[in-house]
Design a protein around this motif. Sequence first.
Motif, short mmCIF file in Angstrom:
data_model
loop_
_atom_site.label_atom_id
_atom_site.label_comp_id
_atom_site.label_asym_id
_atom_site.label_seq_id
_atom_site.Cartn_x
_atom_site.Cartn_y
_atom_site.Cartn_z
N VAL A 1 6.36 -34.14 -32.71
CA VAL A 1 5.63 -33.80 -32.92
C VAL A 1 5.39 -32.17 -34.27
O VAL A 1 4.87 -31.96 -34.35
N VAL A 2 6.63 -31.80 -33.63
CA VAL A 2 7.24 -31.47 -34.76
C VAL A 2 7.33 -31.10 -35.81
O VAL A 2 6.30 -30.48 -36.83
N ASP A 3 7.03 -32.98 -36.35
CA ASP A 3 7.02 -32.98 -38.15
C ASP A 3 6.00 -33.20 -38.32
O ASP A 3 5.05 -33.71 -39.12
N ASN A 4 4.82 -33.14 -36.82
CA ASN A 4 3.42 -33.54 -37.52
C ASN A 4 2.39 -32.34 -36.68
O ASN A 4 1.21 -32.79 -35.70
N PRO A 5 2.40 -30.88 -37.01
CA PRO A 5 1.50 -29.87 -36.52
C PRO A 5 0.58 -30.10 -36.08
O PRO A 5 -0.03 -30.87 -37.29
N HIS A 6 -0.07 -29.82 -35.67
CA HIS A 6 -1.68 -29.42 -35.66
C HIS A 6 -1.74 -28.70 -34.66
O HIS A 6 -1.60 -27.92 -33.63
N GLU A 7 -3.28 -28.10 -35.56
CA GLU A 7 -3.85 -27.20 -34.70
C GLU A 7 -3.97 -26.51 -33.46
O GLU A 7 -4.13 -25.16 -32.13
N TYR A 8 -4.33 -28.14 -32.63
CA TYR A 8 -4.62 -28.03 -31.50
C TYR A 8 -3.70 -28.36 -30.27
O TYR A 8 -3.64 -27.80 -29.51
N VAL A 9 -2.59 -28.46 -31.07
CA VAL A 9 -1.45 -28.85 -29.75
C VAL A 9 -0.48 -27.95 -29.81
O VAL A 9 0.38 -27.50 -30.95
N ALA A 10 -0.78 -27.12 -28.74
CA ALA A 10 0.07 -25.79 -28.44
C ALA A 10 1.45 -25.43 -28.12
O ALA A 10 2.26 -24.58 -28.44
N GLY A 11 2.44 -26.85 -27.18
CA GLY A 11 2.95 -26.55 -27.22
C GLY A 11 4.08 -27.87 -26.45
O GLY A 11 2.66 -29.33 -26.70
N ILE A 12 4.78 -28.01 -25.15
CA ILE A 12 4.92 -29.91 -24.52
C ILE A 12 5.32 -28.69 -23.19
O ILE A 12 5.43 -27.54 -23.30
N GLY A 13 5.64 -30.01 -22.28
CA GLY A 13 5.41 -30.14 -21.17
C GLY A 13 6.47 -31.04 -20.08
O GLY A 13 6.50 -32.59 -21.44
N LEU A 14 7.46 -30.78 -19.50
CA LEU A 14 8.55 -32.07 -19.03
C LEU A 14 8.15 -32.63 -17.81
O LEU A 14 7.33 -31.83 -17.11
N ASP A 15 7.14 -34.17 -17.70
CA ASP A 15 6.84 -34.52 -16.71
C ASP A 15 7.00 -35.66 -15.63
O ASP A 15 8.07 -36.47 -16.32
N ASN A 16 5.89 -36.15 -15.05
CA ASN A 16 6.66 -37.88 -14.33
C ASN A 16 7.82 -37.09 -12.74
O ASN A 16 8.56 -35.60 -12.88
N LEU A 17 8.68 -37.73 -12.19
CA LEU A 17 8.77 -37.29 -10.89
C LEU A 17 10.28 -36.14 -11.23
O LEU A 17 10.99 -36.87 -12.12
N GLU A 18 10.07 -35.70 -10.61
CA GLU A 18 11.49 -34.35 -11.59
C GLU A 18 12.66 -34.60 -10.66
O GLU A 18 13.70 -35.21 -11.52
N THR A 19 13.08 -35.73 -10.37
CA THR A 19 14.14 -36.52 -9.39
C THR A 19 14.49 -37.55 -10.29
O THR A 19 15.44 -38.27 -9.84
N ALA A 20 13.99 -38.13 -11.50
CA ALA A 20 13.82 -39.04 -12.71
C ALA A 20 14.95 -38.68 -13.81
O ALA A 20 15.44 -39.20 -14.07
N GLY A 21 14.44 -37.21 -13.66
CA GLY A 21 15.45 -36.95 -14.73
C GLY A 21 15.32 -34.96 -15.14
O GLY A 21 14.98 -34.45 -14.57
N PRO A 22 16.83 -34.17 -14.40
CA PRO A 22 17.41 -33.08 -14.14
C PRO A 22 16.74 -32.18 -14.96
O PRO A 22 16.84 -33.31 -16.43
N PRO A 23 16.19 -30.95 -15.43
CA PRO A 23 15.81 -30.01 -16.70
C PRO A 23 16.81 -30.13 -18.05
O PRO A 23 16.70 -30.13 -18.71
N GLU A 24 17.99 -30.19 -17.47
CA GLU A 24 19.18 -30.32 -18.18
C GLU A 24 19.55 -31.39 -19.48
O GLU A 24 19.79 -30.63 -20.49
N ARG A 25 18.51 -32.39 -19.24
CA ARG A 25 19.11 -33.92 -19.74
C ARG A 25 17.96 -33.58 -21.60
O ARG A 25 18.41 -33.51 -22.23
N PHE A 26 17.17 -32.54 -21.10
CA PHE A 26 15.87 -31.89 -21.75
C PHE A 26 16.67 -30.81 -22.79
O PHE A 26 15.37 -30.47 -23.51
#
Length: 371
Positions: free
Chosen positions: A183-208
């Motif tokens: 995402v960072v290497d291909n900046p685009h005017e319409y891509v404003a940010g990132i989000g962390l999806d999928n089941l929360e129990t599958a990956g704690p936020p610290e991992r990211f």
Amino acid sequence: MTSDTGPDRYLQRMPKTDLHCHLIGTVRATTFAELARRSGLDLPASPETIYRDVNSLPPDPKLYEHTRIPVPRGRAADEPEVSYSLFQVSRWIVEALRDADDLTRITYEAFEAAHRTSSVRHLEVSFDSVPTHLESLGYRGAVDAYAEGIRLAERDFGMSGRLIAAVDRSTSAEQALARVREVVDNPHEYVAGIGLDNLETAGPPERFADAYRLAGEAGLRRTAHSSEHAPVAHNTITCIDLLGCDRIDHGYYVLEDDEVVARCRDERVPFVVAFTTSRRSWRPWRRASIAAMIDAGLNVILADDDPGLFPTTLADEHRIASEELGLDREKLRAMALAGVDACWLPDGEKEALRDRFGAEFDTLDAEEAAV
């Protein structure tokens, strides 16, 4: 069906933002049926039946034995005999997509539906990594296709829109970092940010942490699903402090910790929530939780999450807030303006959108008073 007068008309016509909406989850039943049949997709039932019977079954109830708001254990009255989970149906939709035109189409239709059903003025949709069968498009080709759908919607409906690159929390830290680097290497005017999806129990936020640090350094905005599947409040604090999130998707289990609630209330952390979920048996719990969040003074903003698959609309979510939670027009107006404040438009466009909302609400209120 929305009436021409009265509360339903007001709730449908009031201007809105939608800041938590998964693009694949917006695909219409009719569109999926057309794409699936064109692609010769091998499905266990007709596309229409699958859409009718979307119902994600809850996980192990032992995880939720001691929550402050009891989580339902039984079946919902409207649960089908055969259920198709949200994730499974989403995978089938992705399999039915064949080219850039399909990506443009579903994006345009997401904006069209938001405009037509709910008077959405600004929509932010999250998109997943390019699937293997479309990898010839590459990241940039896929984003350009999505952006074309937004441009067409902006032209036709007078809306604005942005894209959120979804990070799948079931992947490794290294894979997430690679996703954000793309995402960072291909900046685009319409891509404003990132989000962390999928089941929360599958990956704690610290991992990211590393992936989110890279996004922040590149000036991308950040959000994450938090305190949604894991019955803990501290994940939300981790998302704010370690991941640098600007807002939180869901957040219902912050209610488990009074100190977290107090901090989030004082800092006006935006929680972008939806009453309706594919877990039909959990819908009463969702509504009770959001009511408690509002009563606690948290900055709650309504969204519709996966409107094509639940199904729901943002106007429907506002109807629930009005009819079941008893929120009046003044409170709904304040929530709508909070959505403008929490959106990821540049400051100048955000200010113009806020002025537009104010003018539209004033006109709508005057019309209602004259009826």
